[in-house]
Design a protein around this motif. Structure first.
Motif, PDB file in Angstrom:
ATOM      1  N   CYS A 152       0.830  -1.210   0.000  1.00  0.00           N
ATOM      2  CA  CYS A 152       0.000   0.000   0.000  1.00  0.00           C
ATOM      3  C   CYS A 152       0.865   1.262   0.000  1.00  0.00           C
ATOM      4  N   ILE A 153       1.986   1.213   0.705  1.00  0.00           N
ATOM      5  CA  ILE A 153       2.905   2.354   0.725  1.00  0.00           C
ATOM      6  C   ILE A 153       3.489   2.592  -0.669  1.00  0.00           C
ATOM      7  N   ILE A 154       3.856   1.509  -1.345  1.00  0.00           N
ATOM      8  CA  ILE A 154       4.371   1.639  -2.719  1.00  0.00           C
ATOM      9  C   ILE A 154       3.305   2.218  -3.632  1.00  0.00           C
ATOM     10  N   ASN A 155       2.075   1.740  -3.498  1.00  0.00           N
ATOM     11  CA  ASN A 155       0.972   2.232  -4.320  1.00  0.00           C
ATOM     12  C   ASN A 155       0.723   3.718  -4.082  1.00  0.00           C
ATOM     13  N   PHE A 156       0.673   4.123  -2.825  1.00  0.00           N
ATOM     14  CA  PHE A 156       0.417   5.526  -2.489  1.00  0.00           C
ATOM     15  C   PHE A 156       1.537   6.430  -3.016  1.00  0.00           C
ATOM     16  N   THR A 157       2.774   5.983  -2.920  1.00  0.00           N
ATOM     17  CA  THR A 157       3.895   6.763  -3.442  1.00  0.00           C
ATOM     18  C   THR A 157       3.767   6.972  -4.945  1.00  0.00           C
ATOM     19  N   GLY A 158       3.384   5.909  -5.665  1.00  0.00           N
ATOM     20  CA  GLY A 158       3.178   6.042  -7.103  1.00  0.00           C
ATOM     21  C   GLY A 158       2.053   7.005  -7.437  1.00  0.00           C
ATOM     22  N   LEU A 177       7.263   5.631 -14.078  1.00  0.00           N
ATOM     23  CA  LEU A 177       7.681   5.261 -12.731  1.00  0.00           C
ATOM     24  C   LEU A 177       6.483   5.280 -11.789  1.00  0.00           C
ATOM     25  N   GLY A 178       5.694   6.357 -11.846  1.00  0.00           N
ATOM     26  CA  GLY A 178       4.501   6.436 -11.012  1.00  0.00           C
ATOM     27  C   GLY A 178       3.492   5.361 -11.343  1.00  0.00           C
ATOM     28  N   LEU A 179       3.262   5.145 -12.647  1.00  0.00           N
ATOM     29  CA  LEU A 179       2.273   4.156 -13.070  1.00  0.00           C
ATOM     30  C   LEU A 179       2.649   2.746 -12.622  1.00  0.00           C
ATOM     31  N   TYR A 180       3.911   2.379 -12.788  1.00  0.00           N
ATOM     32  CA  TYR A 180       4.284   1.005 -12.463  1.00  0.00           C
ATOM     33  C   TYR A 180       4.467   0.791 -10.962  1.00  0.00           C
ATOM     34  N   MET A 181       4.712   1.852 -10.216  1.00  0.00           N
ATOM     35  CA  MET A 181       4.652   1.721  -8.754  1.00  0.00           C
ATOM     36  C   MET A 181       3.212   1.463  -8.318  1.00  0.00           C
ATOM     37  N   ILE A 182       2.254   2.131  -8.970  1.00  0.00           N
ATOM     38  CA  ILE A 182       0.834   1.881  -8.693  1.00  0.00           C
ATOM     39  C   ILE A 182       0.476   0.446  -9.062  1.00  0.00           C
ATOM     40  N   SER A 183       0.952   0.009 -10.229  1.00  0.00           N
ATOM     41  CA  SER A 183       0.661  -1.346 -10.694  1.00  0.00           C
ATOM     42  C   SER A 183       1.187  -2.387  -9.720  1.00  0.00           C
ATOM     43  N   SER A 207      -6.498   6.373  -1.879  1.00  0.00           N
ATOM     44  CA  SER A 207      -5.454   5.391  -1.603  1.00  0.00           C
ATOM     45  C   SER A 207      -4.876   5.603  -0.202  1.00  0.00           C
ATOM     46  N   GLY A 208      -4.672   6.869   0.189  1.00  0.00           N
ATOM     47  CA  GLY A 208      -4.195   7.164   1.535  1.00  0.00           C
ATOM     48  C   GLY A 208      -5.212   6.797   2.595  1.00  0.00           C
ATOM     49  N   ILE A 209      -6.503   7.061   2.312  1.00  0.00           N
ATOM     50  CA  ILE A 209      -7.572   6.702   3.250  1.00  0.00           C
ATOM     51  C   ILE A 209      -7.622   5.188   3.445  1.00  0.00           C
ATOM     52  N   ALA A 210      -7.440   4.432   2.355  1.00  0.00           N
ATOM     53  CA  ALA A 210      -7.448   2.970   2.442  1.00  0.00           C
ATOM     54  C   ALA A 210      -6.356   2.474   3.384  1.00  0.00           C
ATOM     55  N   PHE A 211      -5.164   3.060   3.252  1.00  0.00           N
ATOM     56  CA  PHE A 211      -4.046   2.661   4.112  1.00  0.00           C
ATOM     57  C   PHE A 211      -4.352   2.959   5.579  1.00  0.00           C
ATOM     58  N   MET A 212      -4.842   4.162   5.870  1.00  0.00           N
ATOM     59  CA  MET A 212      -5.123   4.556   7.250  1.00  0.00           C
ATOM     60  C   MET A 212      -6.263   3.730   7.842  1.00  0.00           C
TER      61      MET A 212
END
Length: 551
Positions: A111-117, A139-145, A213-218
């Motif tokens: 989730c941290i990787i996804n949020f960073t992307g 870079l952003g897209l594939y971190m999300i992926s 995405s941040g709300i999901a993590f929290m």
């Protein structure tokens, strides 16, 4: 997508492991952890994650064309590769979870990787100096992926872990709610998020998925004290590799005359005696050499070397997976057809009349008709088609798994024929209106695309969703998660195959130029329909030779 994520609910850990980890106060802690309090947080996390990821993927082709200024082929190819990577990532998440971290830590980490992307992609839309940078965008897209894709199998399994093994009704209810949360997220993204992106810009359009995405993590982190945690059970890949290595080391040995001389543990013998599962089968006999007992299989202290001697059950597990592979391979082209609705179908819709009264409909929003088709047709299938088929065939379920999958392949072919016919009509209007050499939309409403989206959705009900049941049912008991991960892999490979076919066909034929009014996208759709027909014939042949696992 929704059905592929739901499949991981079959990955459950034995109640004894859960009891061992919780300790002596198990009954007290069980009343305080797990259940619907914990699983509802997981469902909300999945809903936010789905809105976020679909808010990126469903309009990705438009983003690549308008922001990175890619042509039709490059945009569709990159979108397919991205989706392929997204559906490849669950294998990574499943492996890390099973072998090392467990579901909760794996979800949190990715989730941290996804949020960073998400943050990278959102910032790029507001930074003019880096806005069109392919490196930072991808870079952003594939971190999300990687981040979002890897969490999907773990979220569904983690949700199922919150209920007792014997509480099947609660698990089934969770499965339904989990599937519904995916579909709600898909519909919301395909309508609201895409409309915001098209009308208010990419910065706001990407900020909302990033926030979610941040709300999901929290949300997931907030419920940490309510969850039940299961220990990693180890990766099945190791067991399969041990069979191949052990059989290769003994390739010169002769088979014993009596199969009972092959290596069985006492536990395996009891299982075979009780229900007949994992009994020795004659196919792929070379692998049986892994179970031949020799003196070199043990160390001086008497310890067994698992890379030199494997049990018959291990060998039969690998054989079961090998028997599934021909069927599995025929599903790849089906997912290639499904991937068109996020790439080439969108490009086709962009050169059609997208007005509905005063509204300008985003081309990617028509994918919501695929979701509607699945939601509407699934109960029709269960309540009407199945009972009628039962009366005709006199069998439970009416149609077997492979018969249903074949019907789904037929619908995928019809979807491509429908798209081809619509494109033929669109090109004819372009010629009649003198728009052949103008890269503009033709006066033909985009709603003519609805049948092709609906046909793909109906095909998914028959094929993609039902084949998950097939893989779960036919998989070895100890390797169901691996076989269900293979089902996810077909979606990944299908996107890669679609990207490859699109690139090769355009280079050889030039059917898909930047100005689609000058091209022959209809021929590309007809080619895919022909490939789908060939794939259906191969599937029928493989299905007719498949031997079902003994119950």
């Amino acid at each position: 997508m929704g059905s592929v994520d739901e499949s991981r609910i079959g990955l459950l850990v034995a109640e004894e492991n859960r009891n061992e980890e919780i300790g002596p106060s198990t009954s007290v802690l069980k009343q305080q952890t797990g259940g619907w309090k914990a699983s509802s947080l997981i469902l909300f996390t999945e809903l936010c994650q789905c809105i976020a990821i679909f808010g990126i993927t469903k309009n990705l082709v438009v983003y690549l064309k308008t922001e990175l200024l890619e042509d039709n082929v490059s945009a569709a190819t990159n979108a397919s590769i991205y989706m392929g990577s997204y559906f490849l990532a669950p294998l990574i998440g499943a492996y890390v979870s099973d072998a090392y971290w467990g579901n909760y830590l794996t979800i949190m980490g990715f989730c941290i990787i996804n949020f960073t992307g998400m943050v990278i992609l959102t910032l790029l839309t507001s930074l003019s100096s880096l806005k069109q940078s392919p490196f930072f965008n991808f870079l952003g897209l594939y971190m999300i992926s990687l981040g979002s894709g890897s969490t999907q199998p773990c979220l569904s399994a983690f949700g199922a872990d919150q209920f007792d093994t014997i509480d099947r009704k609660a698990k089934a209810s969770f499965s339904s709610w989990y599937y519904l949360s995916i579909k709600i997220g898909l519909v919301f993204s395909s309508t609201v998020i895409i409309w915001i992106q098209d009308n208010y810009g990419w910065t706001i359009g990407f900020s909302i998925p990033t926030l979610l995405s941040g709300i999901a993590f929290m949300c997931l982190k907030a419920g940490s004290r309510y969850y039940r945690y299961c220990k990693p059970s180890g990766s099945p890949f190791t067991r399969l590799c041990q069979v191949v290595v052990a059989a290769s080391r003994k390739y010169t040995l002769d088979f014993p005359e009596d199969d009972s001389l092959l290596y069985h543990t006492k536990r395996e013998s009891a299982i075979v005696q009780e229900n007949g599962s994992s009994e020795h089968t004659p196919e792929f006999s070379f692998l049986d050499k892994a179970a031949i007992i020799t003196s070199s299989d043990f160390s001086c202290s008497g310890a067994l070397n698992p890379w030199r001697l494997c049990t018959v059950m291990q060998v039969e597990e690998l054989k079961s997976i090998l028997r599934l592979l021909p069927i599995w391979a025929t599903l790849i082209l089906f997912t290639s057809v499904s991937s068109q609705e996020s790439s080439v179908f969108v490009e086709q819709g962009m050169v059609m009349d997208r007005h509905f009264g005063s509204l300008n409909i985003p081309a990617a929003s028509l994918s919501s008709f695929n979701v509607i088709a699945v939601v509407v047709f699934a109960p029709i299938y269960d309540k009407i088609i199945v009972p009628v088929a039962c009366r005709i065939t006199k069998t439970e379920g009416g149609l077997c798994h492979l018969q249903r999958a074949g019907i789904g392949l037929l619908f995928s072919m019809l979807a491509m024929l429908s798209a081809a016919i619509v494109e033929m009509k669109r090109l004819q209007i372009a010629r009649d209106e003198g728009l052949m050499h103008q890269n503009v939309a033709v006066p033909m409403t985009i709603f003519w695309q609805i049948p092709q989206y609906v046909l793909v959705g109906v095909g998914e009900v028959f094929n993609q969703i039902r084949m998950l049941d097939f893989f779960y049912d036919q998989a070895p008991d100890s390797m169901r998660s691996l076989c269900l991960a293979l089902a996810l892999l077909t979606v990944s490979l299908g996107n890669y195959v679609a990207s490859f076919i699109l690139t090769v066909v355009n280079r050889v034929t030039g059917w898909i130029p930047e100005n689609l009014n000058e091209g022959h996208l209809d021929r590309f759709f007809f080619l895919f329909a022909g490939l789908s027909l060939f794939n259906l014939v191969v599937f029928v042949y493989c299905a007719s030779r498949y031997r079902y696992k003994k119950k």
